[in-house]
Write an enzyme that holds these catalytic residues in place. Sequence first.
Site, PDB file in Angstrom:
ATOM      1  N   SER A 280      37.885 -59.122 134.094  1.00 36.60           N
ATOM      2  CA  SER A 280      36.784 -59.476 134.999  1.00 36.60           C
ATOM      3  C   SER A 280      37.352 -59.932 136.344  1.00 36.60           C
ATOM      4  CB  SER A 280      35.921 -60.588 134.386  1.00 36.60           C
ATOM      5  OG  SER A 280      36.719 -61.665 133.945  1.00 36.60           O
TER       6      SER A 280
ATOM      7  N   ASP B 239      44.020 -59.830 129.126  1.00 36.55           N
ATOM      8  CA  ASP B 239      43.397 -58.532 128.854  1.00 36.55           C
ATOM      9  C   ASP B 239      44.333 -57.381 129.187  1.00 36.55           C
ATOM     10  OD1 ASP B 239      40.823 -58.585 127.829  1.00 36.55           O
ATOM     11  OD2 ASP B 239      39.860 -58.814 129.779  1.00 36.55           O
TER      12      ASP B 239
ATOM     13  N   GLU C 120      39.621 -54.036 124.327  1.00 35.60           N
ATOM     14  CA  GLU C 120      38.258 -53.658 123.970  1.00 35.60           C
ATOM     15  C   GLU C 120      38.367 -52.646 122.831  1.00 35.60           C
ATOM     16  OE1 GLU C 120      35.898 -52.719 127.437  1.00 35.60           O
ATOM     17  OE2 GLU C 120      36.446 -54.612 128.380  1.00 35.60           O
TER      18      GLU C 120
ATOM     19  N   GLU D  60      30.363 -59.350 122.671  1.00 38.21           N
ATOM     20  CA  GLU D  60      29.674 -59.476 123.976  1.00 38.21           C
ATOM     21  C   GLU D  60      28.355 -58.704 124.015  1.00 38.21           C
ATOM     22  OE1 GLU D  60      31.991 -58.557 127.483  1.00 38.21           O
ATOM     23  OE2 GLU D  60      30.255 -58.869 128.800  1.00 38.21           O
TER      24      GLU D  60
HETATM   25  O1  KIV Z   1      37.251 -59.804 131.255  1.00 36.13           O
HETATM   26  C1  KIV Z   1      36.640 -60.775 130.800  1.00 36.13           C
HETATM   27  O2  KIV Z   1      36.421 -61.797 131.472  1.00 36.13           O
HETATM   28  C2  KIV Z   1      36.170 -60.681 129.430  1.00 36.13           C
HETATM   29  C3  KIV Z   1      35.203 -61.718 128.985  1.00 36.13           C
HETATM   30  C4  KIV Z   1      33.868 -61.336 129.497  1.00 36.13           C
HETATM   31  C5  KIV Z   1      35.205 -61.890 127.511  1.00 36.13           C
HETATM   32  O3  KIV Z   1      36.524 -59.799 128.724  1.00 36.13           O
END
Ligand code: KIV
Length: 271
Positions: free
Chosen positions: A50, A88, A120, A187
Site C-alpha cells: 500500500s 509485502d 497475496e 481483506e
Molecule cells: O499493503 C497493505 O497495506 C496490505 C494491508 C492492506 C493488509 O496488504
Amino acid sequence: MSAQNSIKRITAPEISARKGNDPIVCLTAYDAPTAAILDDFCDLILVGDSVGMVVHGLTTTVGVTLEMMILHGQAVMRGSKKALVVVDLPFGYYEDSPERAFHSAARVMRETGCQAIKIESGSYAAETIAYLVERGIPVMSHVGLRPQSMNVLGGFRARGRNPKVADEIVENAIAAAEAGSFAVVVEGVSAEIADKVTSAVSIPTIGIGASAGCDGQILVTPDMLGMFSRVPKFVKKYADMQELVRESVESYAKDVKSRKFPGKENTYKFS
Ligand code: KIV
C-alpha cells in the site's frame, strides 16, 4: 552478544500461537519515525505494498517494486525494536514460480532484516508457501480482496457476494494455512466469510474490513490517522491528520510571510 542480538522481537511462531487468544494488534508502516511509535502498541508491523498508494501517490499497488519495499522495510526495521516486521512481496516478484518467490523473499529478508514476508494468496500459492517455509521464510498469506489482482477483479470491491467466490476464499485460506503460513490476512469480505475462515484454519486471521471474529486486525495507518479525505468505509478514523497538517502548514506559511522565522529564542548565539 551484539546489541542487535539482545533486542527481542516478537516472532512469527509467537504470533501463530496467539490463535483464538488475545487479539493481535497490527498496522502498516513505511518509515522509521512512524514505526517507532507503532512499536509501542503493535504486535506486528506490516510494510505493505500500500506504500505505493499512500506514500508514492500511485493509483494501485501494481507499480510497486522490490527495491521500494526494501527501502521502506529498512526504515521500518531501524525504527522498531519489538514488533514482528513483515514486508509485502510486490506484484510480479513471486507469482510465477516458487523459486522466484524464494529469491525475492530472501533478498528482502537479507537486505532489510525483517522476519517474514506476505504474499497475496490465490489458489496457485500453496506450493510457493510450502517452498518458502521449508527454506526458512515465514509467510503471512492474504486472501479475499487481493489488491494486486484489482485489474482482474475489476476494482477494490468487497469479495465473496457470489457463493462460489466465497467458497474459493475459504479454500484459499485453508490451503495457505496447510502449506505452512503463520497467519492469514483476510481483506474486504463479509463477517460471515471472515468467521468461516477463522474457524476453518488453525492459524490467526488478521482482518481488514472483515470481522471482529478475526484473531486480530490490521489497518493502513495513514487511513486510520485521517491523512486522506476518502478512506474505505470500514476504517475508523482515530485522528484528522490531514486537517492538523493543513492547519500547521498554514500557520507556518503565515509566520514566514510575516518574517517570524526563526523565533528570536531559537536563533544561535555565538558569544
Ligand atoms: O499493503 C497493505 O497495506 C496490505 C494491508 C492492506 C493488509 O496488504
